[in-house]
Design a protein around this motif. Structure first.
Motif, PDB file in Angstrom:
ATOM      1  N   ASP A  18     -16.979  25.560   8.076  1.00 57.48           N
ATOM      2  CA  ASP A  18     -16.613  26.871   7.533  1.00 57.48           C
ATOM      3  C   ASP A  18     -16.136  27.804   8.644  1.00 57.48           C
ATOM      4  N   SER A  19     -16.617  27.602   9.852  1.00 54.06           N
ATOM      5  CA  SER A  19     -16.167  28.447  10.964  1.00 54.06           C
ATOM      6  C   SER A  19     -14.657  28.322  11.154  1.00 54.06           C
ATOM      7  N   MET A  20     -14.121  27.144  10.913  1.00 50.42           N
ATOM      8  CA  MET A  20     -12.677  26.942  11.040  1.00 50.42           C
ATOM      9  C   MET A  20     -11.926  27.599   9.879  1.00 50.42           C
ATOM     10  N   ILE A  21     -12.584  27.671   8.719  1.00 47.79           N
ATOM     11  CA  ILE A  21     -11.988  28.385   7.584  1.00 47.79           C
ATOM     12  C   ILE A  21     -11.911  29.876   7.901  1.00 47.79           C
ATOM     13  N   TYR A  22     -12.958  30.412   8.502  1.00 47.16           N
ATOM     14  CA  TYR A  22     -12.968  31.821   8.881  1.00 47.16           C
ATOM     15  C   TYR A  22     -11.836  32.110   9.869  1.00 47.16           C
ATOM     16  N   LEU A  23     -11.670  31.221  10.851  1.00 48.77           N
ATOM     17  CA  LEU A  23     -10.578  31.384  11.819  1.00 48.77           C
ATOM     18  C   LEU A  23      -9.219  31.313  11.134  1.00 48.77           C
ATOM     19  N   ALA A  24      -9.076  30.347  10.237  1.00 49.50           N
ATOM     20  CA  ALA A  24      -7.812  30.216   9.507  1.00 49.50           C
ATOM     21  C   ALA A  24      -7.504  31.499   8.745  1.00 49.50           C
ATOM     22  N   GLY A  25      -8.516  32.076   8.111  1.00 46.84           N
ATOM     23  CA  GLY A  25      -8.317  33.320   7.371  1.00 46.84           C
ATOM     24  C   GLY A  25      -7.810  34.447   8.251  1.00 46.84           C
TER      25      GLY A  25
ATOM     26  N   GLN B 175     -26.001  26.503   7.079  1.00 52.05           N
ATOM     27  CA  GLN B 175     -24.579  26.214   7.260  1.00 52.05           C
ATOM     28  C   GLN B 175     -23.785  27.512   7.429  1.00 52.05           C
ATOM     29  N   ALA B 176     -24.060  28.502   6.604  1.00 49.67           N
ATOM     30  CA  ALA B 176     -23.341  29.774   6.673  1.00 49.67           C
ATOM     31  C   ALA B 176     -23.636  30.506   7.986  1.00 49.67           C
ATOM     32  N   VAL B 177     -24.884  30.542   8.384  1.00 51.70           N
ATOM     33  CA  VAL B 177     -25.252  31.234   9.631  1.00 51.70           C
ATOM     34  C   VAL B 177     -24.669  30.502  10.844  1.00 51.70           C
ATOM     35  N   GLY B 178     -24.786  29.182  10.860  1.00 53.70           N
ATOM     36  CA  GLY B 178     -24.222  28.402  11.968  1.00 53.70           C
ATOM     37  C   GLY B 178     -22.717  28.565  12.060  1.00 53.70           C
ATOM     38  N   SER B 179     -22.050  28.557  10.914  1.00 52.63           N
ATOM     39  CA  SER B 179     -20.596  28.743  10.898  1.00 52.63           C
ATOM     40  C   SER B 179     -20.214  30.131  11.410  1.00 52.63           C
ATOM     41  N   ALA B 180     -20.998  31.135  11.059  1.00 50.91           N
ATOM     42  CA  ALA B 180     -20.724  32.494  11.532  1.00 50.91           C
ATOM     43  C   ALA B 180     -20.837  32.571  13.051  1.00 50.91           C
ATOM     44  N   ILE B 181     -21.859  31.952  13.599  1.00 48.38           N
ATOM     45  CA  ILE B 181     -22.067  31.975  15.052  1.00 48.38           C
ATOM     46  C   ILE B 181     -20.909  31.273  15.768  1.00 48.38           C
ATOM     47  N   ILE B 182     -20.530  30.107  15.278  1.00 50.72           N
ATOM     48  CA  ILE B 182     -19.421  29.363  15.896  1.00 50.72           C
ATOM     49  C   ILE B 182     -18.124  30.152  15.767  1.00 50.72           C
ATOM     50  N   PHE B 183     -17.895  30.759  14.612  1.00 52.94           N
ATOM     51  CA  PHE B 183     -16.701  31.583  14.400  1.00 52.94           C
ATOM     52  C   PHE B 183     -16.618  32.691  15.443  1.00 52.94           C
ATOM     53  N   VAL B 184     -17.710  33.390  15.665  1.00 47.97           N
ATOM     54  CA  VAL B 184     -17.708  34.498  16.622  1.00 47.97           C
ATOM     55  C   VAL B 184     -17.424  33.989  18.033  1.00 47.97           C
ATOM     56  N   ILE B 185     -18.060  32.907  18.431  1.00 44.75           N
ATOM     57  CA  ILE B 185     -17.857  32.366  19.775  1.00 44.75           C
ATOM     58  C   ILE B 185     -16.408  31.914  19.971  1.00 44.75           C
ATOM     59  N   VAL B 186     -15.910  31.089  19.054  1.00 45.49           N
ATOM     60  CA  VAL B 186     -14.534  30.585  19.176  1.00 45.49           C
ATOM     61  C   VAL B 186     -13.534  31.735  19.032  1.00 45.49           C
ATOM     62  N   GLY B 187     -13.804  32.646  18.117  1.00 45.88           N
ATOM     63  CA  GLY B 187     -12.916  33.793  17.919  1.00 45.88           C
ATOM     64  C   GLY B 187     -12.806  34.666  19.157  1.00 45.88           C
ATOM     65  N   LEU B 188     -13.913  34.893  19.855  1.00 43.18           N
ATOM     66  CA  LEU B 188     -13.873  35.680  21.092  1.00 43.18           C
ATOM     67  C   LEU B 188     -13.023  34.987  22.158  1.00 43.18           C
ATOM     68  N   VAL B 189     -13.174  33.667  22.243  1.00 42.32           N
ATOM     69  CA  VAL B 189     -12.362  32.909  23.208  1.00 42.32           C
ATOM     70  C   VAL B 189     -10.880  33.013  22.850  1.00 42.32           C
ATOM     71  N   LEU B 190     -10.558  32.822  21.579  1.00 44.10           N
ATOM     72  CA  LEU B 190      -9.163  32.900  21.142  1.00 44.10           C
ATOM     73  C   LEU B 190      -8.594  34.311  21.302  1.00 44.10           C
ATOM     74  N   ASP B 191      -9.430  35.330  21.112  1.00 47.44           N
ATOM     75  CA  ASP B 191      -8.983  36.705  21.344  1.00 47.44           C
ATOM     76  C   ASP B 191      -8.648  36.919  22.827  1.00 47.44           C
ATOM     77  N   LYS B 192      -9.429  36.313  23.708  1.00 43.82           N
ATOM     78  CA  LYS B 192      -9.180  36.445  25.152  1.00 43.82           C
ATOM     79  C   LYS B 192      -7.801  35.919  25.532  1.00 43.82           C
ATOM     80  N   ILE B 193      -7.401  34.812  24.907  1.00 44.06           N
ATOM     81  CA  ILE B 193      -6.091  34.239  25.243  1.00 44.06           C
ATOM     82  C   ILE B 193      -4.985  34.784  24.338  1.00 44.06           C
ATOM     83  N   LYS B 194      -5.354  35.745  23.469  1.00 45.97           N
ATOM     84  CA  LYS B 194      -4.387  36.390  22.571  1.00 45.97           C
ATOM     85  C   LYS B 194      -3.608  35.375  21.731  1.00 45.97           C
TER      86      LYS B 194
END
Length: 170
Positions: A44-51, A146-165
């Motif tokens: 689900d973390s990848m779904i959040y990123l896709a969104g 599953q929802a909590v774990g996905s949220a945590i992964i989303f935030v971590i990966v999202g912060l990294v992706l934000d860093k590289i714009k």
């Protein structure tokens, strides 16, 4: 005209890549729960990123990726309910990320709660219909993890992706 065609092709390709990423993160990085062919995953973390990255195309990537994941994981009876649930999972992120230049904002983090509640409720109803509601209730704790774990992964990966714009490349 050519630029519009290029943008559409690029969007279709990225949507396909996100669908594949969702499928792999869901079907192959999982832990079986032992309840009605269910399994715990953080796809689900990848779904959040896709969104946040794809706009409305994210619902298509989520539905395809989630449905394929269930087939690959040996639970094809879940493919249709999953496609519906996962398509809707992307919607809160599509809405809040529409005009944002960043993945991780206070609104996108709050949408992990909305999406997580949809996941828990959606699978509770689907499992109740497919099996029984008493059995479905036993899956709720796994859905919450599953929802909590996905949220945590989303935030971590999202912060990294934000860093590289990353959004300037999509």
């Amino acid at each position: 005209m050519e630029k519009t065609t290029q943008n559409k092709v690029k969007r279709i390709c990225i949507t396909g890549l996100m669908a594949a990423l969702i499928a792999v993160a869901t079907a192959f990085i999982k832990m079986p729960t032992g309840i009605n062919s269910g399994y715990l995953h953080f796809g689900d973390s990848m779904i959040y990123l896709a969104g946040c990255l794809l706009g409305p195309w994210a619902s298509l990537a989520a539905a395809i990726g989630g449905g394929i994941a269930d087939v690959l994981a040996g639970a094809p009876q879940w493919a249709i309910p999953t496609a519906i649930i996962k398509a809707v999972n992307a919607v809160p992120f599509i809405i809040v990320a529409r005009n944002s230049k960043k993945i991780i904002t206070k609104w996108s983090v709050l949408m992990t709660i909305v999406s997580g509640l949809w996941t828990v409720g959606g699978y509770l109803v689907a499992e109740g219909i497919l099996y029984s509601f008493p059995t479905a209730l036993t899956s709720v704790p796994f859905s919450i993890v599953q929802a909590v774990g996905s949220a945590i992964i989303f935030v971590i990966v999202g912060l990294v992706l934000d860093k590289i714009k990353i959004q300037k490349y999509i």
